[in-house]
Design a protein around this motif. Structure first.
Motif, PDB file in Angstrom:
ATOM      1  N   PRO A   7       0.811  -1.224   0.000  1.00  0.00           N
ATOM      2  CA  PRO A   7       0.000   0.000   0.000  1.00  0.00           C
ATOM      3  C   PRO A   7       0.845   1.276   0.000  1.00  0.00           C
ATOM      4  N   LEU A   8       2.093   1.183   0.443  1.00  0.00           N
ATOM      5  CA  LEU A   8       2.951   2.373   0.444  1.00  0.00           C
ATOM      6  C   LEU A   8       3.400   2.757  -0.961  1.00  0.00           C
ATOM      7  N   HIS A   9       3.291   1.830  -1.914  1.00  0.00           N
ATOM      8  CA  HIS A   9       3.722   2.102  -3.283  1.00  0.00           C
ATOM      9  C   HIS A   9       2.549   2.324  -4.234  1.00  0.00           C
ATOM     10  N   GLU A  10       1.336   2.330  -3.712  1.00  0.00           N
ATOM     11  CA  GLU A  10       0.160   2.585  -4.533  1.00  0.00           C
ATOM     12  C   GLU A  10      -0.064   4.088  -4.658  1.00  0.00           C
ATOM     13  N   VAL A  11      -0.877   4.444  -5.629  1.00  0.00           N
ATOM     14  CA  VAL A  11      -1.290   5.840  -5.741  1.00  0.00           C
ATOM     15  C   VAL A  11      -2.072   6.174  -4.472  1.00  0.00           C
ATOM     16  N   PRO A  12      -1.747   7.276  -3.811  1.00  0.00           N
ATOM     17  CA  PRO A  12      -2.441   7.607  -2.558  1.00  0.00           C
ATOM     18  C   PRO A  12      -3.946   7.750  -2.757  1.00  0.00           C
ATOM     19  N   ARG A  13      -4.696   7.177  -1.844  1.00  0.00           N
ATOM     20  CA  ARG A  13      -6.153   7.321  -1.828  1.00  0.00           C
ATOM     21  C   ARG A  13      -6.510   8.215  -0.654  1.00  0.00           C
ATOM     22  N   LEU A  14      -7.373   9.168  -0.909  1.00  0.00           N
ATOM     23  CA  LEU A  14      -7.744  10.148   0.098  1.00  0.00           C
ATOM     24  C   LEU A  14      -8.255   9.502   1.381  1.00  0.00           C
ATOM     25  N   ASP A  15      -9.116   8.499   1.240  1.00  0.00           N
ATOM     26  CA  ASP A  15      -9.734   7.889   2.418  1.00  0.00           C
ATOM     27  C   ASP A  15      -8.757   7.054   3.251  1.00  0.00           C
ATOM     28  N   ARG A  16      -7.544   6.870   2.762  1.00  0.00           N
ATOM     29  CA  ARG A  16      -6.533   6.111   3.507  1.00  0.00           C
ATOM     30  C   ARG A  16      -5.470   7.010   4.146  1.00  0.00           C
ATOM     31  N   GLN A  17      -5.617   8.297   3.996  1.00  0.00           N
ATOM     32  CA  GLN A  17      -4.581   9.226   4.454  1.00  0.00           C
ATOM     33  C   GLN A  17      -4.849   9.713   5.877  1.00  0.00           C
ATOM     34  N   LEU A  18      -3.868   9.547   6.741  1.00  0.00           N
ATOM     35  CA  LEU A  18      -3.954  10.056   8.104  1.00  0.00           C
ATOM     36  C   LEU A  18      -4.141  11.572   8.098  1.00  0.00           C
ATOM     37  N   CYS A  19      -3.402  12.248   7.219  1.00  0.00           N
ATOM     38  CA  CYS A  19      -3.490  13.713   7.177  1.00  0.00           C
ATOM     39  C   CYS A  19      -4.917  14.165   6.871  1.00  0.00           C
ATOM     40  N   PHE A  20      -5.611  13.448   5.982  1.00  0.00           N
ATOM     41  CA  PHE A  20      -6.976  13.848   5.658  1.00  0.00           C
ATOM     42  C   PHE A  20      -7.936  13.529   6.808  1.00  0.00           C
ATOM     43  N   ALA A  21      -7.714  12.429   7.480  1.00  0.00           N
ATOM     44  CA  ALA A  21      -8.550  12.101   8.637  1.00  0.00           C
ATOM     45  C   ALA A  21      -8.407  13.177   9.707  1.00  0.00           C
ATOM     46  N   LEU A  22      -7.175  13.626   9.946  1.00  0.00           N
ATOM     47  CA  LEU A  22      -6.947  14.696  10.924  1.00  0.00           C
ATOM     48  C   LEU A  22      -7.561  16.008  10.448  1.00  0.00           C
ATOM     49  N   TYR A  23      -7.353  16.329   9.190  1.00  0.00           N
ATOM     50  CA  TYR A  23      -7.859  17.585   8.614  1.00  0.00           C
ATOM     51  C   TYR A  23      -9.381  17.646   8.662  1.00  0.00           C
ATOM     52  N   SER A  24     -10.044  16.600   8.182  1.00  0.00           N
ATOM     53  CA  SER A  24     -11.506  16.619   8.121  1.00  0.00           C
ATOM     54  C   SER A  24     -12.123  16.571   9.520  1.00  0.00           C
ATOM     55  N   THR A  25     -11.459  15.888  10.452  1.00  0.00           N
ATOM     56  CA  THR A  25     -11.926  15.879  11.837  1.00  0.00           C
ATOM     57  C   THR A  25     -11.765  17.260  12.457  1.00  0.00           C
ATOM     58  N   SER A  26     -10.668  17.910  12.163  1.00  0.00           N
ATOM     59  CA  SER A  26     -10.442  19.273  12.649  1.00  0.00           C
ATOM     60  C   SER A  26     -11.500  20.230  12.098  1.00  0.00           C
ATOM     61  N   LEU A  27     -11.854  20.066  10.830  1.00  0.00           N
ATOM     62  CA  LEU A  27     -12.913  20.898  10.241  1.00  0.00           C
ATOM     63  C   LEU A  27     -14.243  20.680  10.962  1.00  0.00           C
ATOM     64  N   ALA A  28     -14.562  19.417  11.248  1.00  0.00           N
ATOM     65  CA  ALA A  28     -15.813  19.111  11.938  1.00  0.00           C
ATOM     66  C   ALA A  28     -15.810  19.696  13.352  1.00  0.00           C
ATOM     67  N   MET A  29     -14.689  19.576  14.043  1.00  0.00           N
ATOM     68  CA  MET A  29     -14.571  20.128  15.391  1.00  0.00           C
ATOM     69  C   MET A  29     -14.701  21.648  15.349  1.00  0.00           C
ATOM     70  N   SER A  30     -14.051  22.277  14.376  1.00  0.00           N
ATOM     71  CA  SER A  30     -14.116  23.735  14.239  1.00  0.00           C
ATOM     72  C   SER A  30     -15.533  24.205  13.945  1.00  0.00           C
ATOM     73  N   LYS A  31     -16.237  23.450  13.136  1.00  0.00           N
ATOM     74  CA  LYS A  31     -17.620  23.799  12.801  1.00  0.00           C
ATOM     75  C   LYS A  31     -18.503  23.774  14.056  1.00  0.00           C
ATOM     76  N   LEU A  32     -18.314  22.756  14.884  1.00  0.00           N
ATOM     77  CA  LEU A  32     -19.075  22.666  16.127  1.00  0.00           C
ATOM     78  C   LEU A  32     -18.700  23.811  17.071  1.00  0.00           C
ATOM     79  N   TYR A  33     -17.412  24.075  17.211  1.00  0.00           N
ATOM     80  CA  TYR A  33     -16.978  25.190  18.068  1.00  0.00           C
ATOM     81  C   TYR A  33     -17.527  26.519  17.550  1.00  0.00           C
TER      82      TYR A  33
END
Length: 151
Positions: A7-33
């Motif tokens: 999986p480290l040599h595949e084309v990156p998939r958005l739903d598998r990225q830690l950075c996107f999980a952190l980013y989208s969670t941060s957006l959701a938290m910010s929206k609630l705040y």
């Protein structure tokens, strides 16, 4: 026999990225705040500054910046707006005029009582146990520390 793809040599998939999980969670938290802070008339960044000052009043700009992982160039415009809103004051230190001391005004200090209700509302929205939230926070703190060592 074919070996399974690495999986480290595949084309990156958005739903598998830690950075996107952190980013989208941060957006959701910010929206609630944002929704909860609207009642106080604060942005999330302003709320973070207020929390630092509620813990310990009369800090230098650099001390506030260290706590929030922000540089003074980012923090100064934010503090100016907060001063205009009469939440805090900025005064040059008598001992070193290069330092600016940030202090809460009476109005800023009073907000702590209204803001005290926010953590419970945020916790309720997580649908997690106290232990789960504490564990996630510890993991994120450790991740931040590791990432900061790499920059």
């Amino acid at each position: 026999m074919d070996t399974p793809p690495n999986p480290l040599h595949e084309v990156p998939r958005l739903d598998r990225q830690l950075c996107f999980a952190l980013y989208s969670t941060s957006l959701a938290m910010s929206k609630l705040y944002r929704k909860l802070l609207r009642k106080l008339g604060l942005t999330y960044s302003q709320y973070l500054v207020m929390m630092v000052l509620w813990e310990k009043n009369e800090l230098t700009v650099s001390e506030v910046g260290e706590r929030l992982f922000l540089d003074s160039a980012t923090l100064t415009p934010l503090l100016k707006r907060m001063e205009q809103a009469e939440l805090l004051t900025r005064v040059r230190a008598a001992s070193d005029e290069r330092q600016v001391i940030i202090s809460l005004t009476g109005r800023g200090d009073q907000m702590r009582h209204e803001a005290a209700l926010l953590p419970e509302a945020i916790f309720g929205a997580t649908n997690c146990s106290v232990g789960e939230v504490a564990g996630m926070k510890n993991q994120l703190d450790a991740l931040r520390t590791s990432l900061l060592r790499s920059v």
